[in-house]
Design a protein around this motif. Structure first.
Motif, mmCIF file in Angstrom:
data_model
loop_
_atom_site.group_PDB
_atom_site.id
_atom_site.type_symbol
_atom_site.label_atom_id
_atom_site.label_comp_id
_atom_site.label_asym_id
_atom_site.label_seq_id
_atom_site.Cartn_x
_atom_site.Cartn_y
_atom_site.Cartn_z
ATOM 1 N N VAL A 1 0.831 -1.199 0.000
ATOM 2 C CA VAL A 1 0.000 0.000 0.000
ATOM 3 C C VAL A 1 0.868 1.251 0.000
ATOM 4 O O VAL A 1 0.617 2.214 -0.746
ATOM 5 N N ASN A 2 1.912 1.241 0.816
ATOM 6 C CA ASN A 2 2.795 2.408 0.910
ATOM 7 C C ASN A 2 3.523 2.663 -0.402
ATOM 8 O O ASN A 2 3.745 3.819 -0.797
ATOM 9 N N GLN A 3 3.919 1.598 -1.104
ATOM 10 C CA GLN A 3 4.592 1.772 -2.395
ATOM 11 C C GLN A 3 3.657 2.434 -3.399
ATOM 12 O O GLN A 3 4.063 3.344 -4.139
ATOM 13 N N SER A 4 2.395 1.985 -3.441
ATOM 14 C CA SER A 4 1.434 2.606 -4.350
ATOM 15 C C SER A 4 1.166 4.046 -3.942
ATOM 16 O O SER A 4 1.030 4.935 -4.794
ATOM 17 N N TYR A 5 1.119 4.296 -2.653
ATOM 18 C CA TYR A 5 0.877 5.659 -2.168
ATOM 19 C C TYR A 5 2.022 6.591 -2.565
ATOM 20 O O TYR A 5 1.792 7.742 -2.939
ATOM 21 N N GLU A 6 3.237 6.082 -2.507
ATOM 22 C CA GLU A 6 4.385 6.889 -2.930
ATOM 23 C C GLU A 6 4.286 7.250 -4.406
ATOM 24 O O GLU A 6 4.632 8.366 -4.814
ATOM 25 N N ARG A 7 3.805 6.306 -5.229
ATOM 26 C CA ARG A 7 3.652 6.598 -6.652
ATOM 27 C C ARG A 7 2.554 7.634 -6.879
ATOM 28 O O ARG A 7 2.673 8.496 -7.754
ATOM 29 N N VAL A 8 1.475 7.549 -6.091
ATOM 30 C CA VAL A 8 0.423 8.556 -6.194
ATOM 31 C C VAL A 8 0.985 9.930 -5.849
ATOM 32 O O VAL A 8 0.760 10.917 -6.559
ATOM 33 N N ALA A 9 1.728 10.012 -4.741
ATOM 34 C CA ALA A 9 2.331 11.287 -4.335
ATOM 35 C C ALA A 9 3.255 11.809 -5.426
ATOM 36 O O ALA A 9 3.278 13.005 -5.723
ATOM 37 N N GLY A 10 4.020 10.896 -6.050
ATOM 38 C CA GLY A 10 4.913 11.296 -7.135
ATOM 39 C C GLY A 10 4.168 11.870 -8.316
ATOM 40 O O GLY A 10 4.651 12.789 -8.982
ATOM 41 N N ASN A 11 2.967 11.331 -8.594
ATOM 42 C CA ASN A 11 2.154 11.879 -9.685
ATOM 43 C C ASN A 11 1.747 13.325 -9.413
ATOM 44 O O ASN A 11 1.498 14.093 -10.342
ATOM 45 N N PHE A 12 1.682 13.669 -8.151
ATOM 46 C CA PHE A 12 1.358 15.043 -7.770
ATOM 47 C C PHE A 12 2.618 15.869 -7.509
ATOM 48 O O PHE A 12 2.544 16.966 -6.976
ATOM 49 N N ARG A 13 3.770 15.296 -7.899
ATOM 50 C CA ARG A 13 5.061 15.963 -7.724
ATOM 51 C C ARG A 13 5.290 16.369 -6.271
ATOM 52 O O ARG A 13 5.745 17.467 -5.966
ATOM 53 N N ARG A 14 4.985 15.441 -5.378
ATOM 54 C CA ARG A 14 5.202 15.657 -3.957
ATOM 55 C C ARG A 14 5.800 14.412 -3.337
ATOM 56 O O ARG A 14 5.582 13.298 -3.816
ATOM 57 N N SER A 15 6.518 14.598 -2.258
ATOM 58 C CA SER A 15 6.971 13.470 -1.463
ATOM 59 C C SER A 15 5.778 12.967 -0.653
ATOM 60 O O SER A 15 4.784 13.683 -0.497
ATOM 61 N N PRO A 16 5.837 11.724 -0.121
ATOM 62 C CA PRO A 16 4.717 11.236 0.699
ATOM 63 C C PRO A 16 4.372 12.175 1.850
ATOM 64 O O PRO A 16 3.183 12.406 2.126
ATOM 65 N N ALA A 17 5.383 12.736 2.505
ATOM 66 C CA ALA A 17 5.111 13.652 3.614
ATOM 67 C C ALA A 17 4.414 14.920 3.122
ATOM 68 O O ALA A 17 3.470 15.413 3.757
ATOM 69 N N GLN A 18 4.869 15.452 1.997
ATOM 70 C CA GLN A 18 4.226 16.646 1.435
ATOM 71 C C GLN A 18 2.800 16.340 0.987
ATOM 72 O O GLN A 18 1.899 17.174 1.147
ATOM 73 N N PHE A 19 2.606 15.130 0.440
ATOM 74 C CA PHE A 19 1.268 14.747 0.002
ATOM 75 C C PHE A 19 0.337 14.568 1.198
ATOM 76 O O PHE A 19 -0.849 14.912 1.131
ATOM 77 N N ASP A 20 0.866 14.041 2.311
ATOM 78 C CA ASP A 20 0.074 13.940 3.541
ATOM 79 C C ASP A 20 -0.463 15.315 3.929
ATOM 80 O O ASP A 20 -1.649 15.474 4.248
ATOM 81 N N GLU A 21 0.423 16.305 3.918
ATOM 82 C CA GLU A 21 0.044 17.654 4.311
ATOM 83 C C GLU A 21 -0.975 18.243 3.333
ATOM 84 O O GLU A 21 -1.936 18.916 3.740
ATOM 85 N N TYR A 22 -0.768 17.983 2.047
ATOM 86 C CA TYR A 22 -1.712 18.481 1.032
ATOM 87 C C TYR A 22 -3.106 17.904 1.265
ATOM 88 O O TYR A 22 -4.110 18.631 1.216
ATOM 89 N N LEU A 23 -3.187 16.610 1.523
ATOM 90 C CA LEU A 23 -4.485 15.982 1.745
ATOM 91 C C LEU A 23 -5.166 16.553 2.981
ATOM 92 O O LEU A 23 -6.378 16.804 2.977
ATOM 93 N N ARG A 24 -4.394 16.776 4.047
ATOM 94 C CA ARG A 24 -4.978 17.354 5.258
ATOM 95 C C ARG A 24 -5.528 18.747 4.976
ATOM 96 O O ARG A 24 -6.589 19.128 5.478
ATOM 97 N N SER A 25 -4.811 19.509 4.158
ATOM 98 C CA SER A 25 -5.268 20.866 3.843
ATOM 99 C C SER A 25 -6.567 20.859 3.045
ATOM 100 O O SER A 25 -7.298 21.845 3.032
ATOM 101 N N GLN A 26 -6.852 19.734 2.350
ATOM 102 C CA GLN A 26 -8.078 19.614 1.558
ATOM 103 C C GLN A 26 -9.206 18.942 2.325
ATOM 104 O O GLN A 26 -10.284 18.697 1.776
ATOM 105 N N GLY A 27 -8.957 18.615 3.589
ATOM 106 C CA GLY A 27 -9.981 17.967 4.401
ATOM 107 C C GLY A 27 -10.009 16.465 4.272
ATOM 108 O O GLY A 27 -10.961 15.818 4.729
ATOM 109 N N SER A 28 -8.978 15.873 3.653
ATOM 110 C CA SER A 28 -8.909 14.426 3.501
ATOM 111 C C SER A 28 -7.734 13.904 4.329
ATOM 112 O O SER A 28 -7.252 14.573 5.242
ATOM 113 N N SER A 29 -7.255 12.715 4.012
ATOM 114 C CA SER A 29 -6.139 12.139 4.764
ATOM 115 C C SER A 29 -5.462 11.060 3.943
ATOM 116 O O SER A 29 -6.039 10.507 3.000
ATOM 117 N N ALA A 30 -4.224 10.741 4.328
ATOM 118 C CA ALA A 30 -3.506 9.647 3.683
ATOM 119 C C ALA A 30 -4.225 8.325 3.915
ATOM 120 O O ALA A 30 -4.250 7.449 3.049
#
Length: 467
Positions: free
Chosen positions: A144-173
């Motif tokens: 799951v984490n490997q796929s999540y890293e690829r998703v974050a990469g599609n958004f040009r973010r690291s997993p940690a940056q993507f976590d923060e982005y999702l929280r800012s949108q009202g969602s979560s990792a």
């Protein structure tokens, strides 16, 4: 004539992008990364699930009275599925992904409709994970984490940056990881319990190849479909719902996101993508609509047997014929930016001066010289596929010869620019897919159909409590 609309297109980017953009517009966050995702061949407009009430053997009166509240949508968005709790937070966080995909522009009424659909999707997702676990299929957190890293990469973010982005949108990792787990588990279950029992004969493969060769040169379309089942009793309401979906897409909503959440066809998991298909493979109503539409347009609601469809033309080409939009171009881009505060009149004057200078370009050799004279930035772009460019530029570039330039284009915000064609590699004549590819496509179609029946049976056997 069917109503046809064009969805809102994103304005031209500041720089040409190489290759295909990451999937930002729809909720294809993880399915685009799962190699086992299946993609059926045909439109799923009528199937086993579309039987009317009479064929189900129910003896219901035509005039009936409902005692008490019966609207299944009037309840809190929480449920317990075979003992597994789906909380309101789960629904809210998944809903936030859809709203983000639609630019945050969702009305209160549409938000509530989406909330109900999200709950249904979470119930299906839970059933899929539970059934996989019952068959000793468990997805390791590492996968799951490997796929999540690829998703974050599609958004040009690291997993940690993507976590923060999702929280800012009202969602979560956790919400996305749960979706990834469900897709992986369901796909693996299909490969174990369904795929080994699906067979495609050599005669069927040969028949497909013969039909392709016979159709050489005819049009085929890459279509998206949102299918909504309907009965005679609720058909008017379903048509109204379809019109509302079209209106939301016209306002900038993602077709893929709405297909994933609302479509009842098996292609919902891939954003409604039917793949490349010829009109003869479609029901008559959809075939007529497809042939009347241009790339990027939407038609609907289209009434079909068993429901209504919304059709979206993603792309178009000739069967087994080289498509000029598959040409690879070498381009030079000359761009002039406007200073902040530039008025429309000032921008128009500067654009006119730029256009006059560009007319002097007689090949790529002069592009740098002209660019320096007018103060333009010059950028080289190699191996750019015409198909990957905005539709407005595709038609222009297809007809340009090496050394010619496009008319100026842009906006006050992005500035004005032109593209000069420095080289072109035309595509080779297209050949028919080989027997192995066709067999794999037919197998995927049948696996997906059986998977839909499998999930329907899981829903029927489930114990679901709503709070």
């Amino acid at each position: 004539m069917l109503p046809v609309v064009s969805p809102t297109f994103v304005s031209l980017p500041a720089r040409l992008l190489r290759g295909i953009r990451p999937c930002l517009s729809g909720l294809c966050l993880s399915t685009a990364l799962v190699a086992t995702a299946v993609q059926p061949l045909g439109a799923q407009t009528v199937d086993e699930d579309a039987m009317d009430v009479q064929s189900q053997g129910l003896n219901l009166p035509k005039d009936l009275t409902v005692f008490g509240k019966s609207d299944p949508n009037v309840r809190k968005a929480t449920a317990i599925v075979n003992g597994r709790i789906i909380t309101g937070t789960d629904v809210d966080q998944r809903l936030a992904l859809i709203i983000t995909a639609n630019g945050g522009k969702v009305s209160d009424e549409e938000r509530e409709r989406l909330r109900v659909q999200v709950l249904r999707n979470l119930i299906d997702e839970t059933l899929e994970i539970q059934e996989a676990a019952a068959n000793d299929i468990k997805i390791a957190p590492e996968e799951v984490n490997q796929s999540y890293e690829r998703v974050a990469g599609n958004f040009r973010r690291s997993p940690a940056q993507f976590d923060e982005y999702l929280r800012s949108q009202g969602s979560s990792a956790a919400s996305i990881k749960r979706q990834i787990e469900g897709e992986l588990a369901w796909s693996r279950l299909q490969r174990r319990n369904i795929q080994p029992f699906v067979n495609v004969s050599e005669e069927e493969v040969k028949a497909v190849i013969d039909r392709l060769n016979a159709a050489k040169g005819s049009d085929e379309f890459r279509l998206g479909e949102i299918y909504l089942s309907a009965t005679p009793e609720n058909r008017e309401q379903i048509i109204a719902n379809a019109r509302n979906i079209i209106e939301q897409i016209r306002k900038g909503g993602s077709f893929q996101a709405y297909a994933r959440q609302f479509s009842e066809a098996s292609t919902a998991a891939v954003g409604g993508d039917l793949g490349w298909i010829r009109p003869a493979q479609l029901p008559a109503e959809l075939a007529q609509a497809a042939t009347e539409m241009q790339v990027g347009q939407i038609a609907g609601p289209i009434e079909t047997v068993g429901g209504v469809s919304i059709l979206y033309v993603i792309d178009k080409r000739k069967v087994l014929t080289a498509d000029p939009r598959d040409s690879l171009l070498s381009l030079k881009q000359l761009s002039v930016l406007f200073p902040q505060g530039t008025t429309k009149e000032q921008a128009s004057a500067k654009a006119a001066s730029f256009a006059a200078a560009v007319k002097e370009i007689k090949g790529c050799g002069q592009a740098n010289e002209v660019g320096a004279r007018v103060g333009a930035d010059v950028v080289d772009n190699d191996n750019v596929k015409v198909r990957d460019l905005p539709p407005q530029l595709q038609d222009i570039l297809i007809n340009l010869q090496v050394g010619e330039a496009t008319p100026p284009f842009g906006s006050i915000t992005d500035g004005v620019r032109v593209l000069v064609v420095c080289g072109r590699d035309d595509p080779q004549s297209a050949g028919a897919p080989n027997a192995e590819q066709i067999q794999a496509q037919l197998e995927e179609e049948r696996v997906n159909k059986r998977a839909r029946i499998y999930l329907r049976d899981l829903r029927r056997d489930a114990v679901i409590e709503y709070n």
